[in-house]
Structures are given as C-alpha cells and as structure tokens.
Enzyme design. Structure first.
Site, PDB file in Angstrom:
ATOM      1  N   HIS A  67      22.755  23.750  -8.849  1.00 46.71           N
ATOM      2  CA  HIS A  67      22.322  22.507  -8.207  1.00 46.71           C
ATOM      3  C   HIS A  67      21.186  21.843  -8.980  1.00 46.71           C
ATOM      4  O   HIS A  67      20.328  21.200  -8.377  1.00 46.71           O
ATOM      5  CB  HIS A  67      21.876  22.786  -6.763  1.00 46.71           C
TER       6      HIS A  67
HETATM    7  C1  LIG Z   1      29.945  26.044 -11.053  1.00 43.50           C
HETATM    8  C2  LIG Z   1      29.444  25.028 -10.090  1.00 43.50           C
HETATM    9  C3  LIG Z   1      29.651  25.209  -8.731  1.00 43.50           C
HETATM   10  C4  LIG Z   1      29.169  24.252  -7.824  1.00 43.50           C
HETATM   11  N1  LIG Z   1      29.523  24.337  -6.505  1.00 43.50           N
HETATM   12  C5  LIG Z   1      29.246  23.306  -5.667  1.00 43.50           C
HETATM   13  C6  LIG Z   1      29.800  23.246  -4.359  1.00 43.50           C
HETATM   14  O1  LIG Z   1      30.549  24.126  -3.940  1.00 43.50           O
HETATM   15  N2  LIG Z   1      29.489  22.186  -3.585  1.00 43.50           N
HETATM   16  C7  LIG Z   1      28.672  21.166  -4.022  1.00 43.50           C
HETATM   17  O2  LIG Z   1      28.404  20.233  -3.264  1.00 43.50           O
HETATM   18  N3  LIG Z   1      28.124  21.205  -5.254  1.00 43.50           N
HETATM   19  C8  LIG Z   1      28.435  22.220  -6.101  1.00 43.50           C
HETATM   20  N4  LIG Z   1      27.976  22.209  -7.379  1.00 43.50           N
HETATM   21  C9  LIG Z   1      27.045  21.144  -7.780  1.00 43.50           C
HETATM   22  C10 LIG Z   1      27.688  19.771  -7.938  1.00 43.50           C
HETATM   23  O3  LIG Z   1      29.044  19.866  -8.311  1.00 43.50           O
HETATM   24  C11 LIG Z   1      26.900  18.976  -8.981  1.00 43.50           C
HETATM   25  O4  LIG Z   1      25.529  18.933  -8.622  1.00 43.50           O
HETATM   26  C12 LIG Z   1      27.376  17.540  -9.110  1.00 43.50           C
HETATM   27  O5  LIG Z   1      28.759  17.512  -9.367  1.00 43.50           O
HETATM   28  C13 LIG Z   1      26.592  16.869 -10.215  1.00 43.50           C
HETATM   29  O6  LIG Z   1      27.011  15.543 -10.341  1.00 43.50           O
HETATM   30  P1  LIG Z   1      26.412  14.646 -11.512  1.00 43.50           P
HETATM   31  O7  LIG Z   1      27.103  13.351 -11.422  1.00 43.50           O
HETATM   32  O8  LIG Z   1      24.931  14.696 -11.427  1.00 43.50           O
HETATM   33  O9  LIG Z   1      26.776  15.401 -12.870  1.00 43.50           O
HETATM   34  P2  LIG Z   1      28.144  16.018 -13.375  1.00 43.50           P
HETATM   35  O10 LIG Z   1      29.181  16.005 -12.310  1.00 43.50           O
HETATM   36  O11 LIG Z   1      27.800  17.327 -13.983  1.00 43.50           O
HETATM   37  O12 LIG Z   1      28.636  14.986 -14.473  1.00 43.50           O
HETATM   38  C14 LIG Z   1      28.041  14.754 -15.705  1.00 43.50           C
HETATM   39  C15 LIG Z   1      29.154  14.345 -16.660  1.00 43.50           C
HETATM   40  O13 LIG Z   1      28.582  13.782 -17.821  1.00 43.50           O
HETATM   41  C16 LIG Z   1      29.269  14.260 -18.954  1.00 43.50           C
HETATM   42  N5  LIG Z   1      28.365  14.159 -20.093  1.00 43.50           N
HETATM   43  C17 LIG Z   1      27.211  14.838 -20.278  1.00 43.50           C
HETATM   44  N6  LIG Z   1      26.636  14.467 -21.423  1.00 43.50           N
HETATM   45  C18 LIG Z   1      27.441  13.531 -21.978  1.00 43.50           C
HETATM   46  C19 LIG Z   1      27.373  12.790 -23.174  1.00 43.50           C
HETATM   47  N7  LIG Z   1      26.347  12.908 -24.016  1.00 43.50           N
HETATM   48  N8  LIG Z   1      28.384  11.920 -23.467  1.00 43.50           N
HETATM   49  C20 LIG Z   1      29.431  11.773 -22.610  1.00 43.50           C
HETATM   50  N9  LIG Z   1      29.538  12.473 -21.454  1.00 43.50           N
HETATM   51  C21 LIG Z   1      28.544  13.336 -21.133  1.00 43.50           C
HETATM   52  C22 LIG Z   1      29.610  15.681 -18.571  1.00 43.50           C
HETATM   53  O14 LIG Z   1      30.606  16.230 -19.379  1.00 43.50           O
HETATM   54  C23 LIG Z   1      30.001  15.532 -17.113  1.00 43.50           C
HETATM   55  O15 LIG Z   1      31.364  15.231 -16.957  1.00 43.50           O
HETATM   56  C24 LIG Z   1      28.436  23.141  -8.298  1.00 43.50           C
HETATM   57  C25 LIG Z   1      28.232  22.966  -9.672  1.00 43.50           C
HETATM   58  C26 LIG Z   1      28.745  23.885 -10.570  1.00 43.50           C
HETATM   59  C27 LIG Z   1      28.521  23.662 -12.044  1.00 43.50           C
END
Ligand SMILES: Cc1cc2nc3c(=O)[nH]c(=O)nc-3n(C[C@H](O)[C@H](O)[C@H](O)COP(=O)(O)OP(=O)(O)OC[C@H]3O[C@@H](n4cnc5c(N)ncnc54)[C@H](O)[C@@H]3O)c2cc1C
Length: 539
Positions: free
Chosen positions: A471
């Site tokens: 998280h």
């Molecule tokens: C293993 C795991 C289990 C989890 N379980 C849960 C759960 O059960 N329930 C829940 O609510 N949350 C869960 N979480 C947490 C939740 O999924 C994340 O906090 C949330 O999805 C994050 O969203 P975000 O948009 O911040 O980033 P992300 O969804 O991580 O998206 C960031 C994106 O940016 C891309 N990116 C990064 N750098 C670059 C770059 N330089 N150029 C182009 N693209 C790039 C990445 O590849 C990724 O696709 C879990 C997370 C993980 C990893």
C-alpha cells in the site's frame, strides 16, 4: 518529429485508467496513455489466484524493488503492477475504501475539497455493488464489486470469534457504520463472474476504441521536459528506441508512489542536495518529493487447523482440480480474493475508531511465512495491520539512469505509536484465536509461534515477520503548506502543466487497502481538471 497531445498520462494503473476514461470523454481532447508494462492479456491476470504465479520478481507484469524495512530489520522485496491496469491487475482484489474520517482528516490538514463529502460520492459513483444501492453504496458504476461466492465453516467461525470480542458481524465491511465502529464479515472483492475486475476492465477497456485516446504499452517515460517552468513533453524509450511526445495542456503523472517521485526527481524536481549530488539540474528544490512514504506493516498469524483449509487446492493434484474448476465453470478457490473474510476492529474497547484491519485467508505458507510455497498441511492465516501508521519512509533516486530502481526506506515501526499499535494488534490476534468457537479448528499457532509473549518478543516478531501490505503511498503529498509537493488541485508546486494523481498524493495513509482510493482520487482529480462532476461514461 514528435506528436502533440492535449493530455499525456504516465502510467495505466488504477488512477491512470480512470483519468484516461474521464479525459477522453471529451472528444475534442487528444489523450495519450503511456504504460511501461505489457497489455493485460495474460490469463493469470484474469484468474484471481493467478497472482501466485504473477507475483514473482522477474515476471514482466511486475516491478520489483529491494526495500529497506528499517533499523534492525532485513530488507524485503516490494512488488507493483507493471501492465495495463497497473497494480489493480496483480493485486489481491480486496475491496476497501477507508473511513470517512480519513478523508475528513485530509481536509482538516489543508487538502480543501478532499473530505468525505467529496470523496464519498466518488466511491458511490464508481461502484456497481452486488449488495445493491444504499446511502454510501453505489450501483450502475463501472467497477464491479462482488460479495463472497460461498459461505465457509471456518470463515464463519472466525467471524463468530470476532463477534465474541465485540465486533459486529456485517454483510458489508465497507458500510460506514462498520468502518466507524468496527465490523467483521465476508470480504467484498473486485471480481465479477469469477474473474478479476481491474481498473483497466472497469475504466479503460470500455473506451479503448475512442479515436481521441492512444494507448502505448511497453514504453517507459524517462523524463518530463519543461519549457521554462511549464511541462512541455515527455521523453520515452521502447523497443523502437527513444522518442518524445509534446503536450498542449498537462502531463498527468500516475506512475504510482515509487515511480512518480522517481520521475519528478529525474526531471529536476526534488531535494536539491540529492539532485546536485547526481548532477541533475535543479528546476525546483522540493525536499518533500519522495518523503512521507507510508505503508501498512502486515503481520500474518498462521495456524495449523483440523479442517476447512484450502491448502490442498493450491498444490499438486488439488491445484489441477482447482484450475480445471476455474477454466470450466469460473468457480472454486481460484476465483477468490486474497482474503475470504475480514473487517475493521478496535484492538482496545476504549478507542474512538477501529485501529486495525484484519484479513482471513484459508491457507498457510511453508516455513517462516516469507516463503512463497504453500504449506502441504491444512492451515489458516489471520493477518492484518494497524491502520494509520505514523512512521515515514522515503524514496530517493540513486542514478540519473531511469532504469535504475530508487532507494526505498520504509522505516517501519520508527514511530512510538506504531510500536504500541503493533503490540495491541498482536494481543488482539491472540485473543481471537483463543475463542471457544475456534477450538474445533485451531490445533496451534505456526508463526510467529506460541513462545512470543512479552512486548519485546512481539516487537521482535514484527521486525522479523512484519511485511509490506503493498500500500505504498504519500511520497508526493498534497497540502496547503508551502512544503507540500502538490497543492490541493494536485498541481506540482513551482511548475505549470504537471499534476501527480495516484496514491503518492495521500497526505497520510487511508485506513485500509488502496486500490479503490487510488481510483477515487483520480475521479476527483478529473473533476478538478475538467470542471465536471463525476459521471463515468462507458461508451
Ligand atoms: C501485490 C499487491 C497486492 C495488493 N492487494 C490489494 C488489494 O487486495 N486491495 C486493494 O485495494 N489494494 C491492493 N493493493 C494496492 C493497490 O492495488 C495499489 O495501491 C493501487 O493499485 C495503486 O494505484 P496507482 O494508480 O497509485 O499505481 P499503479 O496501479 O501501481 O499504477 C502505476 C502504473 O504506472 C506504470 N508506470 C510506472 N512508471 C512508469 C513509467 N516511467 N513510464 C510508463 N509507465 C509507468 C506502472 O507500470 C503501472 O502500471 C495491492 C498491490 C499489490 C502490488
């Protein structure tokens, strides 16, 4: 020659997919969505328990990082999603929103427009909840939320045991009363008809054929360029080499709480001493970029049980049967989220609000709890974390090469209050497992083991077994103080045409999992960018 777009979104994760949907709804705006990882076509993404195979360092669908946990603790591996859907394509599918008090505390800290009045309606708008409409629960939104597919004797016993400790049984663990007063029940999950329902399925796929939306996969953004102080272009690298795309309106950084601060630092926005030490020209001295890292410290209590475990479904012949059941009927244990049941509890009755979240999984892992092999004997995991960690870590680049991972220091348990919260949570786990209703099931505690008794031993167990809950948040916090990285419109202070929109914006961590909050943050951000209130389009 480079191409120009009105908006460039970096990262197609939970937040990026929502924004791509919202911004491309205006057909006069061109939107480029750039994702580092591959498309989300792997059957292991669709199959909920495919995460057993996906979540391995080296898998092309995940980023993996070495993270320092803190003083006296061994490093651990952190994983994030690297595919269309980002972490929502590899996560545990546990659907949790946090409490109204979380968002109201953001507002009280100066994040005007981010209280429950504005965030609660985002959750309602995004949900298509199987339990139906209620005051703070939505139907007809893009995100399918399912209730647990079956009932289960061992889960029922754990829910009853929590009841014996005064935690009310609930049908909806996200109900406002449950998150405010405590509640335990079957876990709502982001699955639909036995398959994962990621942010990409909810928000991106329904609109991916819009002519004004371009989605690029397998493409790394390496730097954001500025014309004077205005974000003007992004530099990218992919299998075709290096190129750049120019932007007319805004660059929206949705790369997640590790890569977003990394990209800001690489682009000259960050602590001047760090950037100078690496020879990066300082565009904006912003010491807080990368700081304020918050993470839940997940502690798993593992038990040997007499019956009711799914361990046999996750190895050998049992696994073949479970996989066949999934492919033939989209049913069975391969369709379940990471937790079967869970909820919010008060570790001490005198507390005003629940201070811990619990998740129940019907399996145990072999060895010390950090190994990925499924235990061959029947087991049960009751895990959880204290909800509002005060310890703060940091993300810092260590090279000007964008392909080098940053240094991550989680700094777990450095705040006194986190250590006392950890001890209180551990003692609650022990009281739960001792409840008479669990006597027919629990044979004994496997990890951390019955010899852990004193406060010192409990903290030592947390230092050994406590691990990331995945998280990571807070590393580009918003606020109204001048030290905050973002203003409450999520605009990066000191420059123009650049916002950060993902879990890094959180001034402090929400009380629970972070996927739904990441989507709700993006919905709120879309309102701020477009001036239109939420109303997600799916065509
Ligand atoms: C293993 C795991 C289990 C989890 N379980 C849960 C759960 O059960 N329930 C829940 O609510 N949350 C869960 N979480 C947490 C939740 O999924 C994340 O906090 C949330 O999805 C994050 O969203 P975000 O948009 O911040 O980033 P992300 O969804 O991580 O998206 C960031 C994106 O940016 C891309 N990116 C990064 N750098 C670059 C770059 N330089 N150029 C182009 N693209 C790039 C990445 O590849 C990724 O696709 C879990 C997370 C993980 C990893």
């Amino acid at each position: 020659m480079s191409k120009t777009y009105d908006y460039i979104i970096i990262g197609a994760g939970s937040s990026g997919c929502v924004l791509a949907n919202r911004l491309s709804a205006n057909s006069s705006m061109s939107v480029l969505l750039i994702e580092s990882g591959p498309d989300h076509t792997s059957p292991l993404i669709a199959m909920p328990r495919g995460i057993g195979k996906l979540l391995n360092p080296g898998n092309p669908h995940v980023w993996s990082y070495q993270a320092a946990r803190g003083e006296g603790m061994a490093d651990e591996q952190w994983l994030k999603g690297k595919t269309i859907g980002g972490s929502s394509s590899v996560n545990g599918m546990v659907y949790v929103r946090g409490t109204p008090a979380d968002y109201d505390s953001w507002e009280a800290q100066g994040c005007t427009g981010w209280g429950w009045a504005d965030m609660g309606r985002q959750f309602v708008a995004l949900e298509d909840h199987q339990l139906g409409k209620a005051k703070w629960r939505g139907v007809g939104g893009p995100l399918k939320v399912s209730i647990h597919p079956t009932k289960h004797a061992l889960c029922d016993a754990v829910i009853s045991a929590a009841g014996e400790l005064g935690v009310a049984r609930t049908d909806d663990t996200n109900h406002v009363d449950s998150v405010l007063h405590g509640g335990f029940g079957y876990q709502p999950q982001t699955t639909w008809k036995g398959q994962r329902f990621s942010a990409a399925k909810a928000f991106l796929e329904p609109v991916r054929n819009r002519p004004n939306l371009t989605v690029m996969t397998g493409t790394d953004v390496q730097r954001i360029e500025f014309d004077k102080r205005r974000a003007s272009a992004v530099q990218v690298s992919n299998s075709q080499g290096k190129s750049r795309f120019e932007v007319r309106r805004e660059v929206l950084l949705c790369a997640g709480a590790i890569e977003s601060p990394k990209l800001l630092q690489l682009s000259g926005i960050g602590p001047a001493e760090l950037l100078n030490s690496l020879g990066i020209e300082v565009l904006q001295d912003a010491p807080d970029v990368g700081r304020n890292l918050r993470e839940h410290v997940y502690m798993a209590m593992q038990y040997r049980v007499t019956s009711g475990s799914f361990n046999h479904c996750f190895h050998g012949v049992g696994l073949l049967g479970a996989v066949a059941q999934y492919f033939l009927r989209k049913k069975g244990p391969m369709t379940h989220a990471a937790h079967e049941a869970g909820g919010f509890i008060k570790t001490r009755p005198e507390l005003d609000l629940p201070d811990a979240q619990i998740g129940v999984s019907l399996y145990s892992m072999d060895g010390d709890g950090n190994k990925v092999e499924i235990d061959k004997q029947p087991g049960l995991t009751i895990g959880g974390y204290f909800l509002r960690p005060q310890s703060q870590g940091e993300v810092r680049i260590q090279s000007t090469d964008a392909s080098v991972p940053p240094q991550i220091n989680a700094n777990y348990l450095s705040a006194d209050i986190d250590r006392s919260s950890a001890i209180a949570l551990f003692r609650w786990f022990r009281r739960l497992a001792e409840q008479p209703v669990l006597k027919p099931f629990i044979v004994g505690e496997l990890t951390p083991g019955p010899r852990v008794e004193s406060d010192e031993q409990i903290l030592a167990a947390f230092r050994r077994f406590g691990q990331t809950a995945f998280h990571v948040s807070g590393t580009c916090r918003m606020g109204s103080d001048s030290a905050s990285v973002l203003d409450p419109q999520l605009r990066v202070r000191g420059v123009e045409g650049l916002r950060v929109i993902d879990t890094s914006v959180m001034p402090c961590l929400v009380s629970g999992n972070t996927n739904a909050p990441a989507m709700a943050i993006a919905m709120r951000a879309a309102e701020l960018i477009t001036g239109k209130t939420s109303g997600i389009t799916t065509r």
